[in-house]
Scaffold this motif. Structure first.
Motif, short mmCIF file in Angstrom:
data_model
loop_
_atom_site.label_atom_id
_atom_site.label_comp_id
_atom_site.label_asym_id
_atom_site.label_seq_id
_atom_site.Cartn_x
_atom_site.Cartn_y
_atom_site.Cartn_z
N SER A 162 12.10 2.42 -9.16
CA SER A 162 12.49 1.90 -7.85
C SER A 162 13.58 2.77 -7.22
CB SER A 162 12.99 0.46 -7.98
OG SER A 162 14.07 0.39 -8.91
N LYS A 163 14.46 3.34 -8.03
CA LYS A 163 15.51 4.20 -7.50
C LYS A 163 14.91 5.44 -6.86
CE LYS A 163 19.80 6.54 -8.81
NZ LYS A 163 20.75 6.84 -9.92
N THR A 164 13.94 6.04 -7.53
CA THR A 164 13.26 7.22 -6.98
C THR A 164 12.59 6.88 -5.66
OG1 THR A 164 12.88 8.10 -9.20
CG2 THR A 164 11.50 8.97 -7.43
N ASN B 281 10.47 -5.86 -6.53
CA ASN B 281 9.63 -7.05 -6.31
C ASN B 281 8.20 -6.66 -5.99
OD1 ASN B 281 9.24 -9.94 -5.94
ND2 ASN B 281 9.05 -9.46 -3.75
N VAL B 282 8.03 -5.65 -5.13
CA VAL B 282 6.67 -5.18 -4.80
C VAL B 282 6.02 -4.54 -6.02
CG1 VAL B 282 5.33 -3.63 -3.34
CG2 VAL B 282 7.27 -4.86 -2.36
N LEU B 283 6.78 -3.78 -6.78
CA LEU B 283 6.23 -3.16 -7.99
C LEU B 283 5.75 -4.22 -8.96
CD1 LEU B 283 8.84 -0.31 -8.62
CD2 LEU B 283 6.50 -0.04 -7.79
N ALA C 240 13.31 8.13 -1.64
CA ALA C 240 12.24 8.86 -0.96
C ALA C 240 12.11 8.49 0.51
CB ALA C 240 10.90 8.60 -1.66
N GLY C 241 13.01 7.63 0.99
CA GLY C 241 13.00 7.32 2.41
C GLY C 241 12.47 5.95 2.76
N LEU C 242 12.17 5.12 1.76
CA LEU C 242 11.72 3.76 2.06
C LEU C 242 12.89 2.94 2.61
CD1 LEU C 242 9.50 2.83 -1.02
CD2 LEU C 242 8.74 3.10 1.34
N ASN C 243 12.66 2.23 3.66
CA ASN C 243 13.71 1.42 4.27
C ASN C 243 13.76 0.05 3.60
OD1 ASN C 243 15.77 0.70 6.02
ND2 ASN C 243 14.36 0.05 7.64
N LEU C 244 13.92 0.09 2.27
CA LEU C 244 13.94 -1.13 1.47
C LEU C 244 15.00 -1.00 0.39
CD1 LEU C 244 10.11 -1.68 0.88
CD2 LEU C 244 11.57 -3.07 2.36
N ARG D 257 0.83 -1.21 0.00
CA ARG D 257 0.00 0.00 0.00
C ARG D 257 0.87 1.26 0.00
NH1 ARG D 257 -3.58 -2.94 3.45
NH2 ARG D 257 -2.57 -2.10 5.31
N ASP D 258 1.92 1.24 0.81
CA ASP D 258 2.78 2.41 0.89
C ASP D 258 3.45 2.69 -0.44
OD1 ASP D 258 4.18 4.55 1.98
OD2 ASP D 258 5.84 3.29 2.64
N ILE D 259 4.00 1.66 -1.06
CA ILE D 259 4.68 1.83 -2.35
C ILE D 259 3.68 2.24 -3.44
CG2 ILE D 259 5.89 0.58 -4.19
CD1 ILE D 259 7.41 -0.91 -2.02
N PHE D 260 2.52 1.61 -3.44
CA PHE D 260 1.50 1.96 -4.43
C PHE D 260 1.10 3.42 -4.30
CE2 PHE D 260 -3.11 2.33 -5.38
CZ PHE D 260 -3.05 2.12 -6.75
#
Length: 379
Positions: free
Chosen positions: A66-68, A83-85, A72-76, A47-50
């Motif tokens: 994914s780089k952007t 993979n989530v995308l 943006a501060g995702l701890n991934l 949900r957060d990534i979407f």
């Protein structure tokens, strides 16, 4: 200058999710779309990534990579994000326009975002004041409707639409002016000062005096009545022989009533303002789509039928892309809200049309406020 219709600014998000928004109801102009997966089926991470992808795309108009997202501060890691995308893409919520490009929301993804994740931003005091000032325009109600729609268009940077049934005019006076070549101009003046002109064919051999006689008779008989009431009264008087008119004047009265009645049956009134704003926000690759949309807007009867499908209920309706058959090829979205008169009946629909990449969080509440303003005007 207002932000373009497709731009979403993070500062516009409020803390309250948007309420009173419905997907488009079934109608000949609406497609039945495949259901999107419910929000509950997505993990918190998905949900957060979407949401970040949708926000980024709506703000900048380009796919989000994914780089952007990693920056943006995702701890991934970028690999975990990719993979989530890919999972979101397999669900039909995201798409990649090119192999090496990032992701952008599909129309199904936008629907999921609007229905379950969008955070609304109420119009500012200045925006509300501009809409209310235009609604207070003096003169015929159509002028106030047009001015209000123009204000909505300017603030949203979309094309503004409003549809209302043609109001019954209360008459003040009627007159006839000769035009020559067997025609006369019938001039109808309403109680609110509105003036309508219609060309009518003159009966054979009509004298100038018959024009004056017919106008005097209609003004005396029809003043203070709606057109429907006036026609019924005139027909009763003529049938009973109480109308002291010669044959030519009587024929002229009947022709004038027929022309006005035919015109009054043309419902509804559709006002479109701000089409040029769609071109202002289009880049070179998007111009063909916008030109197609402008062509579609010329078909006012079909646009009115689409808006009419939003009359049921009280909620704001959102038609996204291919959900809307009329504008499917131009890839456009319509946001529409019915408004009611003093008696509680729906008297019209107001809305905007723009690209699917528009600022739903800002524009939906703006349409809602405009509908409430027009309800007070029409009351």
């Amino acid at each position: 200058m207002p932000a373009p219709c497709g731009a979403v600014n993070a500062r516009l998000r409020a803390t309250m999710p948007m309420r009173g928004v419905e997907r488009a109801a079934a109608s000949p102009y609406i497609r039945v779309m495949a259901a999107t997966p419910p929000i509950a089926e997505l993990t918190d991470r998905a949900r957060d990534i979407f949401r970040r992808v949708v926000d980024g795309y709506l703000e900048h108009g380009v796919p989000v990579g994914s780089k952007t997202l990693a920056q943006a501060g995702l701890n991934l890691s970028p690999a975990s994000i990719r993979n989530v995308l890919a999972q979101l893409e397999s669900l039909g919520l995201l798409a990649a326009p090119h192999t090496s490009a990032g992701r952008m929301p599909t129309e199904a993804g936008l629907r999921l975002f609007v229905d379950g994740m969008m955070q609304a931003h109420e119009p500012s005091a200045d925006e509300r004041a501009q809409i209310e000032a235009r609604a207070g325009t003096h003169g015929p109600v159509e002028e106030a409707l047009a001015a209000t729609t123009a204000a909505l268009s300017g603030l949203s940077a979309c094309a503004g639409l409003v549809m209302v049934p043609k109001r019954e005019t209360v008459l003040r006076s009627i007159g006839f002016m000769p035009l020559g070549q067997g025609q006369a101009l019938a001039v109808l003046v309403a109680e609110d000062g509105a003036v309508e002109n219609r060309v009518v064919a003159l009966p054979m051999g009509v004298a100038p005096g018959a024009l004056v006689e017919a106008g005097n008779y209609l003004t005396a008989t029809m003043g203070g009545l709606t057109l429907g009431e006036a026609r019924a009264r005139v027909e009763r008087e003529l049938a009973a022989g109480r109308g002291a008119l010669d044959a030519a004047a009587r024929a002229l009265v009947e022709r004038g009533l027929a022309v006005w009645s035919e015109d009054g049956a043309r419902r509804p009134v559709l006002i479109v303002r701000g089409q040029g704003r769609l071109l202002d926000d289009a880049d070179a690759a998007d111009l063909e789509r916008v030109r197609g949309l402008l062509d579609d807007l010329e078909g006012k009867q079909e646009v009115a039928a689409l808006l009419d499908s939003a009359r049921a209920g009280d909620a704001t309706r959102i038609f996204i892309g291919a959900e809307n058959k009329l504008f499917a090829l131009s890839g456009s979205s319509v946001i529409a809200k019915p408004f009611r008169g003093q008696d509680g009946r729906v008297v019209g629909v107001v809305g905007v049309i723009g690209p699917t990449r528009l600022n739903y969080a800002r524009v939906v509440p703006m349409v809602d406020f405009t509908a409430a303003t027009l309800a007070r005007l029409m009351g």
